[in-house]
Design a protein around this motif. Structure first.
Motif, mmCIF file in Angstrom:
data_model
loop_
_atom_site.group_PDB
_atom_site.id
_atom_site.type_symbol
_atom_site.label_atom_id
_atom_site.label_comp_id
_atom_site.label_asym_id
_atom_site.label_seq_id
_atom_site.Cartn_x
_atom_site.Cartn_y
_atom_site.Cartn_z
ATOM 1 N N GLY A 196 37.053 32.572 51.260
ATOM 2 C CA GLY A 196 36.527 33.415 52.321
ATOM 3 C C GLY A 196 36.912 34.864 52.147
ATOM 4 N N ALA A 197 37.339 35.476 53.250
ATOM 5 C CA ALA A 197 37.640 36.903 53.259
ATOM 6 C C ALA A 197 38.805 37.267 52.358
ATOM 7 N N VAL A 198 39.691 36.305 52.058
ATOM 8 C CA VAL A 198 40.847 36.610 51.231
ATOM 9 C C VAL A 198 40.423 37.081 49.843
ATOM 10 N N GLU A 199 39.258 36.662 49.383
ATOM 11 C CA GLU A 199 38.791 37.062 48.059
ATOM 12 C C GLU A 199 38.474 38.555 47.994
ATOM 13 N N PHE A 200 38.322 39.190 49.151
ATOM 14 C CA PHE A 200 37.993 40.619 49.191
ATOM 15 C C PHE A 200 39.214 41.492 49.457
ATOM 16 N N LEU A 201 40.385 40.880 49.544
ATOM 17 C CA LEU A 201 41.616 41.669 49.610
ATOM 18 C C LEU A 201 41.829 42.332 48.248
ATOM 19 N N PRO A 202 42.410 43.516 48.213
ATOM 20 C CA PRO A 202 42.443 44.294 46.960
ATOM 21 C C PRO A 202 43.087 43.589 45.788
ATOM 22 N N ASP A 203 44.228 42.977 46.004
ATOM 23 C CA ASP A 203 44.931 42.340 44.898
ATOM 24 C C ASP A 203 44.165 41.128 44.377
ATOM 25 N N ARG A 204 43.702 40.288 45.278
ATOM 26 C CA ARG A 204 42.981 39.080 44.872
ATOM 27 C C ARG A 204 41.667 39.428 44.189
ATOM 28 N N ALA A 205 40.959 40.410 44.716
ATOM 29 C CA ALA A 205 39.684 40.804 44.116
ATOM 30 C C ALA A 205 39.889 41.417 42.734
ATOM 31 N N GLY A 206 40.852 42.319 42.621
ATOM 32 C CA GLY A 206 41.078 43.002 41.357
ATOM 33 C C GLY A 206 41.533 42.086 40.244
ATOM 34 N N ARG A 207 42.250 41.041 40.579
ATOM 35 C CA ARG A 207 42.788 40.142 39.561
ATOM 36 C C ARG A 207 41.734 39.213 38.962
ATOM 37 N N GLN A 208 40.538 39.218 39.479
ATOM 38 C CA GLN A 208 39.466 38.427 38.866
ATOM 39 C C GLN A 208 39.204 38.883 37.428
ATOM 40 N N ILE A 209 39.485 40.130 37.138
ATOM 41 C CA ILE A 209 39.249 40.676 35.809
ATOM 42 C C ILE A 209 40.210 40.076 34.783
ATOM 43 N N LEU A 210 41.299 39.471 35.245
ATOM 44 C CA LEU A 210 42.316 38.921 34.354
ATOM 45 C C LEU A 210 42.049 37.472 33.983
ATOM 46 N N LEU A 211 41.041 36.865 34.562
ATOM 47 C CA LEU A 211 40.731 35.464 34.303
ATOM 48 C C LEU A 211 39.700 35.348 33.193
ATOM 49 N N GLN A 212 39.911 34.401 32.297
ATOM 50 C CA GLN A 212 38.932 34.213 31.234
ATOM 51 C C GLN A 212 37.614 33.721 31.809
ATOM 52 N N ASP A 213 37.694 32.810 32.751
ATOM 53 C CA ASP A 213 36.505 32.320 33.449
ATOM 54 C C ASP A 213 36.731 32.515 34.941
ATOM 55 N N ALA A 214 36.250 33.628 35.475
ATOM 56 C CA ALA A 214 36.462 33.945 36.885
ATOM 57 C C ALA A 214 35.755 32.937 37.777
ATOM 58 N N THR A 215 36.422 32.561 38.854
ATOM 59 C CA THR A 215 35.852 31.637 39.820
ATOM 60 C C THR A 215 35.792 32.312 41.182
ATOM 61 N N GLY A 216 34.995 31.770 42.070
ATOM 62 C CA GLY A 216 34.907 32.313 43.415
ATOM 63 C C GLY A 216 33.684 33.186 43.605
ATOM 64 N N THR A 217 33.674 33.889 44.732
ATOM 65 C CA THR A 217 32.534 34.725 45.100
ATOM 66 C C THR A 217 32.371 35.910 44.169
ATOM 67 N N LEU A 218 33.469 36.533 43.786
ATOM 68 C CA LEU A 218 33.440 37.760 42.995
ATOM 69 C C LEU A 218 33.616 37.456 41.511
ATOM 70 N N GLY A 219 32.885 38.188 40.686
ATOM 71 C CA GLY A 219 33.064 38.114 39.255
ATOM 72 C C GLY A 219 34.136 39.089 38.806
ATOM 73 N N PRO A 220 34.392 39.173 37.496
ATOM 74 C CA PRO A 220 35.455 40.058 37.006
ATOM 75 C C PRO A 220 35.249 41.521 37.383
ATOM 76 N N TRP A 221 34.082 42.068 37.085
ATOM 77 C CA TRP A 221 33.856 43.486 37.344
ATOM 78 C C TRP A 221 33.544 43.777 38.805
ATOM 79 N N SER A 222 32.870 42.849 39.481
ATOM 80 C CA SER A 222 32.620 43.066 40.909
ATOM 81 C C SER A 222 33.918 42.991 41.698
ATOM 82 N N GLY A 223 34.844 42.139 41.264
ATOM 83 C CA GLY A 223 36.157 42.085 41.912
ATOM 84 C C GLY A 223 36.912 43.379 41.726
ATOM 85 N N LEU A 224 36.843 43.926 40.510
ATOM 86 C CA LEU A 224 37.491 45.208 40.269
ATOM 87 C C LEU A 224 36.812 46.315 41.071
#
Length: 247
Positions: A196-224
């Motif tokens: 949910g909304a936790v995926e849009f918190l800055p730390d959680r969203a930004g760290r999507q870029i560190l995953l080889q296969d990003a999961t969740g609502t946001l992708g690597p670059w959209s999370g960043l």
């Protein structure tokens, strides 16, 4: 207008303060040390799990480096208020918008350079310990993760700098931002099953870029990108505070 003299002045301020140089160096040392240690002591059973992410493991020490990045951004801005040097700075550069842009440019460039060096070192030093599960820069997501980690550290530093201009106190920024970035998303995430909304918190969203296969609502670059929006809001608030309040 030639920005070079203003950028040079900001560079001299940072270079002449041991505390700023030390915190910037700590970003590299802490992140690399804990990341390599994590890779070197990784349990073979852990690396054999299907959901194991070798890319994210390379940046295990990011939490520690992130704290140093917050300290660097806060001290680079709030330190001038504590010492009273802000009055001298604004006398030399009365256009506060120009002063703010110059400071952010130098702080951002330094943090980005150190961030990229840090992320590349973490990856190259940590992956050999992972054996067959290790990656090279040509593997899918690897180069993106290395570049993204450097950008992440830069954005966290600028986030701290923006809040420092609002709060005018480095301890206040650290006391607010460190728990917000390092604890809040994990606490809320543990209580929320669907993200949910936790995926849009800055730390959680930004760290999507560190995953080889990003999961969740946001992708690597959209999370960043979401993290960049948080940072942009903090920098806007910091600029407004600088422009409207007395030094």
């Amino acid at each position: 207008m030639n920005l070079k003299p203003f950028l040079h002045a900001e560079w001299l301020k940072i270079r002449s303060l041991r505390s700023l140089c030390a915190t910037l160096a700590a970003v590299f040392v802490a992140t690399v040390a804990f990341s390599v240690l994590a890779c070197a002591t990784l349990d073979p059973q852990e690396s054999a799990r299907p959901d194991f992410d070798p890319l994210r493991t390379s940046f295990f020490g990011l939490d520690f480096g992130q704290i140093a990045a917050i300290c660097f951004g806060a001290l680079a801005v709030a330190g001038e208020y504590r010492s009273g040097a802000i009055r001298v700075s604004l006398t030399a550069v009365p256009r506060r918008g120009l002063f703010w842009v110059s400071k952010l440019a130098v702080v951002g460039a330094l943090s980005l350079g150190v961030g990229l060096l840090t992320s590349l070192t973490c990856f190259l030093a940590g992956q050999p310990f992972l054996g067959d599960r290790g990656l090279t820069l040509t593997d899918p997501g690897a180069l993106r993760g290395v570049i993204g980690c450097g950008i992440f550290l830069c954005l966290i530093t600028l986030f701290s700098a923006g809040l420092a201009a609002v709060l005018r106190s480095a301890p206040a920024v650290m006391g607010l931002l460190i728990p917000f970035l390092l604890m809040l998303s994990f606490v809320i995430g543990d209580l929320s099953e669907d993200g949910g909304a936790v995926e849009f918190l800055p730390d959680r969203a930004g760290r999507q870029i560190l995953l080889q296969d990003a999961t969740g609502t946001l992708g690597p670059w959209s999370g960043l990108g979401v993290l960049a929006l948080w940072v942009g809001a903090a920098l806007w608030a910091g600029g407004r505070s600088l422009a409207r309040r007395d030094a």
